[in-house]
Design a protein around this motif. Structure first.
Motif, PDB file in Angstrom:
ATOM      1  N   LEU A   1      -3.956   3.764  16.459  1.00 49.54           N
ATOM      2  CA  LEU A   1      -3.642   4.529  15.251  1.00 49.54           C
ATOM      3  C   LEU A   1      -4.816   4.603  14.281  1.00 49.54           C
ATOM      4  O   LEU A   1      -5.094   5.654  13.724  1.00 49.54           O
ATOM      5  CB  LEU A   1      -2.423   3.934  14.533  1.00 49.54           C
ATOM      6  CG  LEU A   1      -1.086   4.112  15.236  1.00 49.54           C
ATOM      7  CD1 LEU A   1       0.011   3.372  14.476  1.00 49.54           C
ATOM      8  CD2 LEU A   1      -0.736   5.579  15.372  1.00 49.54           C
ATOM      9  N   GLY A   2      -5.477   3.490  14.018  1.00 48.93           N
ATOM     10  CA  GLY A   2      -6.588   3.480  13.070  1.00 48.93           C
ATOM     11  C   GLY A   2      -6.133   3.684  11.635  1.00 48.93           C
ATOM     12  O   GLY A   2      -4.945   3.776  11.337  1.00 48.93           O
ATOM     13  N   ASP A   3      -7.088   3.721  10.713  1.00 45.74           N
ATOM     14  CA  ASP A   3      -6.871   3.984   9.289  1.00 45.74           C
ATOM     15  C   ASP A   3      -5.832   3.053   8.664  1.00 45.74           C
ATOM     16  O   ASP A   3      -5.122   3.431   7.741  1.00 45.74           O
ATOM     17  CB  ASP A   3      -6.483   5.454   9.073  1.00 45.74           C
ATOM     18  CG  ASP A   3      -6.496   5.852   7.584  1.00 45.74           C
ATOM     19  OD1 ASP A   3      -7.268   5.253   6.811  1.00 45.74           O
ATOM     20  OD2 ASP A   3      -5.713   6.744   7.203  1.00 45.74           O
TER      21      ASP A   3
ATOM     22  N   ILE B   1       7.788  -7.737  24.789  1.00 44.08           N
ATOM     23  CA  ILE B   1       7.330  -6.396  25.173  1.00 44.08           C
ATOM     24  C   ILE B   1       7.116  -5.538  23.928  1.00 44.08           C
ATOM     25  O   ILE B   1       6.118  -4.821  23.813  1.00 44.08           O
ATOM     26  CB  ILE B   1       8.327  -5.733  26.148  1.00 44.08           C
ATOM     27  CG1 ILE B   1       8.318  -6.469  27.492  1.00 44.08           C
ATOM     28  CG2 ILE B   1       8.009  -4.245  26.334  1.00 44.08           C
ATOM     29  CD1 ILE B   1       9.486  -6.129  28.397  1.00 44.08           C
ATOM     30  N   ALA B   2       8.047  -5.629  22.974  1.00 43.39           N
ATOM     31  CA  ALA B   2       7.905  -4.861  21.733  1.00 43.39           C
ATOM     32  C   ALA B   2       6.642  -5.276  20.983  1.00 43.39           C
ATOM     33  O   ALA B   2       5.904  -4.427  20.467  1.00 43.39           O
ATOM     34  CB  ALA B   2       9.146  -5.050  20.858  1.00 43.39           C
ATOM     35  N   GLN B   3       6.378  -6.566  20.924  1.00 40.68           N
ATOM     36  CA  GLN B   3       5.185  -7.058  20.235  1.00 40.68           C
ATOM     37  C   GLN B   3       3.907  -6.565  20.907  1.00 40.68           C
ATOM     38  O   GLN B   3       2.981  -6.087  20.249  1.00 40.68           O
ATOM     39  CB  GLN B   3       5.212  -8.582  20.202  1.00 40.68           C
ATOM     40  CG  GLN B   3       4.038  -9.213  19.497  1.00 40.68           C
ATOM     41  CD  GLN B   3       4.131 -10.731  19.515  1.00 40.68           C
ATOM     42  OE1 GLN B   3       5.169 -11.314  19.805  1.00 40.68           O
ATOM     43  NE2 GLN B   3       3.036 -11.375  19.210  1.00 40.68           N
ATOM     44  N   LEU B   4       3.858  -6.652  22.227  1.00 34.13           N
ATOM     45  CA  LEU B   4       2.674  -6.202  22.967  1.00 34.13           C
ATOM     46  C   LEU B   4       2.480  -4.685  22.847  1.00 34.13           C
ATOM     47  O   LEU B   4       1.352  -4.210  22.667  1.00 34.13           O
ATOM     48  CB  LEU B   4       2.795  -6.609  24.440  1.00 34.13           C
ATOM     49  CG  LEU B   4       2.721  -8.116  24.709  1.00 34.13           C
ATOM     50  CD1 LEU B   4       3.150  -8.419  26.141  1.00 34.13           C
ATOM     51  CD2 LEU B   4       1.329  -8.657  24.425  1.00 34.13           C
ATOM     52  N   SER B   5       3.566  -3.928  22.939  1.00 38.69           N
ATOM     53  CA  SER B   5       3.443  -2.474  22.831  1.00 38.69           C
ATOM     54  C   SER B   5       3.077  -2.059  21.405  1.00 38.69           C
ATOM     55  O   SER B   5       2.322  -1.109  21.207  1.00 38.69           O
ATOM     56  CB  SER B   5       4.715  -1.772  23.310  1.00 38.69           C
ATOM     57  OG  SER B   5       5.814  -2.120  22.519  1.00 38.69           O
ATOM     58  N   ARG B   6       3.574  -2.795  20.408  1.00 38.95           N
ATOM     59  CA  ARG B   6       3.218  -2.508  19.003  1.00 38.95           C
ATOM     60  C   ARG B   6       1.719  -2.718  18.797  1.00 38.95           C
ATOM     61  O   ARG B   6       1.041  -1.889  18.183  1.00 38.95           O
ATOM     62  CB  ARG B   6       4.031  -3.388  18.062  1.00 38.95           C
ATOM     63  CG  ARG B   6       3.717  -3.178  16.601  1.00 38.95           C
ATOM     64  CD  ARG B   6       4.620  -3.965  15.643  1.00 38.95           C
ATOM     65  NE  ARG B   6       4.855  -5.334  16.035  1.00 38.95           N
ATOM     66  CZ  ARG B   6       6.006  -5.803  16.550  1.00 38.95           C
ATOM     67  NH1 ARG B   6       7.024  -4.991  16.746  1.00 38.95           N
ATOM     68  NH2 ARG B   6       6.140  -7.068  16.866  1.00 38.95           N
ATOM     69  N   ALA B   7       1.180  -3.824  19.322  1.00 36.76           N
ATOM     70  CA  ALA B   7      -0.253  -4.099  19.174  1.00 36.76           C
ATOM     71  C   ALA B   7      -1.085  -3.009  19.854  1.00 36.76           C
ATOM     72  O   ALA B   7      -2.105  -2.567  19.303  1.00 36.76           O
ATOM     73  CB  ALA B   7      -0.584  -5.475  19.746  1.00 36.76           C
ATOM     74  N   LEU B   8      -0.654  -2.562  21.020  1.00 36.58           N
ATOM     75  CA  LEU B   8      -1.358  -1.493  21.722  1.00 36.58           C
ATOM     76  C   LEU B   8      -1.332  -0.203  20.903  1.00 36.58           C
ATOM     77  O   LEU B   8      -2.370   0.443  20.705  1.00 36.58           O
ATOM     78  CB  LEU B   8      -0.736  -1.259  23.100  1.00 36.58           C
ATOM     79  CG  LEU B   8      -1.317  -0.117  23.930  1.00 36.58           C
ATOM     80  CD1 LEU B   8      -2.796  -0.359  24.224  1.00 36.58           C
ATOM     81  CD2 LEU B   8      -0.530   0.032  25.222  1.00 36.58           C
ATOM     82  N   LEU B   9      -0.170   0.176  20.410  1.00 38.81           N
ATOM     83  CA  LEU B   9      -0.048   1.388  19.609  1.00 38.81           C
ATOM     84  C   LEU B   9      -0.923   1.302  18.362  1.00 38.81           C
ATOM     85  O   LEU B   9      -1.671   2.238  18.054  1.00 38.81           O
ATOM     86  CB  LEU B   9       1.410   1.631  19.210  1.00 38.81           C
ATOM     87  CG  LEU B   9       1.651   2.784  18.241  1.00 38.81           C
ATOM     88  CD1 LEU B   9       1.311   4.123  18.903  1.00 38.81           C
ATOM     89  CD2 LEU B   9       3.083   2.782  17.752  1.00 38.81           C
ATOM     90  N   GLU B  10      -0.844   0.184  17.650  1.00 46.67           N
ATOM     91  CA  GLU B  10      -1.606   0.055  16.408  1.00 46.67           C
ATOM     92  C   GLU B  10      -3.110   0.087  16.651  1.00 46.67           C
ATOM     93  O   GLU B  10      -3.864   0.547  15.800  1.00 46.67           O
ATOM     94  CB  GLU B  10      -1.181  -1.205  15.655  1.00 46.67           C
ATOM     95  CG  GLU B  10       0.199  -1.051  15.037  1.00 46.67           C
ATOM     96  CD  GLU B  10       0.702  -2.286  14.310  1.00 46.67           C
ATOM     97  OE1 GLU B  10       0.041  -3.358  14.361  1.00 46.67           O
ATOM     98  OE2 GLU B  10       1.778  -2.187  13.678  1.00 46.67           O
ATOM     99  N   SER B  11      -3.541  -0.341  17.835  1.00 45.83           N
ATOM    100  CA  SER B  11      -4.968  -0.276  18.152  1.00 45.83           C
ATOM    101  C   SER B  11      -5.435   1.169  18.310  1.00 45.83           C
ATOM    102  O   SER B  11      -6.629   1.451  18.203  1.00 45.83           O
ATOM    103  CB  SER B  11      -5.280  -1.074  19.421  1.00 45.83           C
ATOM    104  OG  SER B  11      -4.837  -0.393  20.583  1.00 45.83           O
TER     105      SER B  11
END
Length: 154
Positions: free
Chosen positions: A37-39, A25-35
């Motif tokens: 954030l940008g830059d 769940i942490a990995q999936l939520s991290r990927a979503l967040l980073e998508s």
């Protein structure tokens, strides 16, 4: 001959499975967040900004490294990326001439708040499938587990 499982091994496997699911769940939520954030910003950058929003300015890099349980060099690298983008500023620590204190800039606070707003629709889209009742039920259990893990680290 196959060994039969013991209650200890069953419980060990159970807790491993719980922590494994949380990790995924942490990995999936991290990927979503980073998508969102940008830059070139990462979840580590966001987490540092969020930490300063939640707990306030004036933290040292060492305090933040301890809070995130990472080496000071890793935290310094994360903070350098934030400073380069103008999201934090580091000032000399008046109590320790060699040390620095970290302060969130207006741009850093805006970026953190914007990221939260941008990910909110994705989070809200989970509610019809997951449900608010499930979220309310699981949150105290997850908090209990976090507290236990947090206490075990010291």
């Amino acid at each position: 001959m196959k060994k039969s499982a013991t209650p200890e091994s069953d419980n060990g496997q159970l807790m491993f499975d719980v922590l494994n699911e949380i990790g995924i769940i942490a990995q999936l939520s991290r990927a979503l967040l980073e998508s969102r954030l940008g830059d070139g910003l990462t979840q580590h950058h966001f987490s540092a900004l969020n930490h300063l929003v939640r707990l306030g300015d004036g933290r040292t890099p060492l305090q933040m490294a301890r809070a995130f349980q990472v080496p000071k060099t890793s935290m310094s690298h994360t903070l350098a990326g934030l400073e380069k983008r103008g999201l934090i500023r580091m000032e000399p620590n008046p109590q320790d001439g060699r040390g620095k204190l970290i302060y969130l800039t207006d741009a850093g606070r805006t970026l953190r708040d914007t990221a939260v707003r941008m990910i909110t629709p994705d989070i809200m889209a989970l509610i019809p499938q997951f449900g608010t009742e499930d979220a309310k039920a699981v949150l105290p259990v997850l908090r209990k587990l976090r507290v236990l893990l947090d206490e075990a680290r010291d």
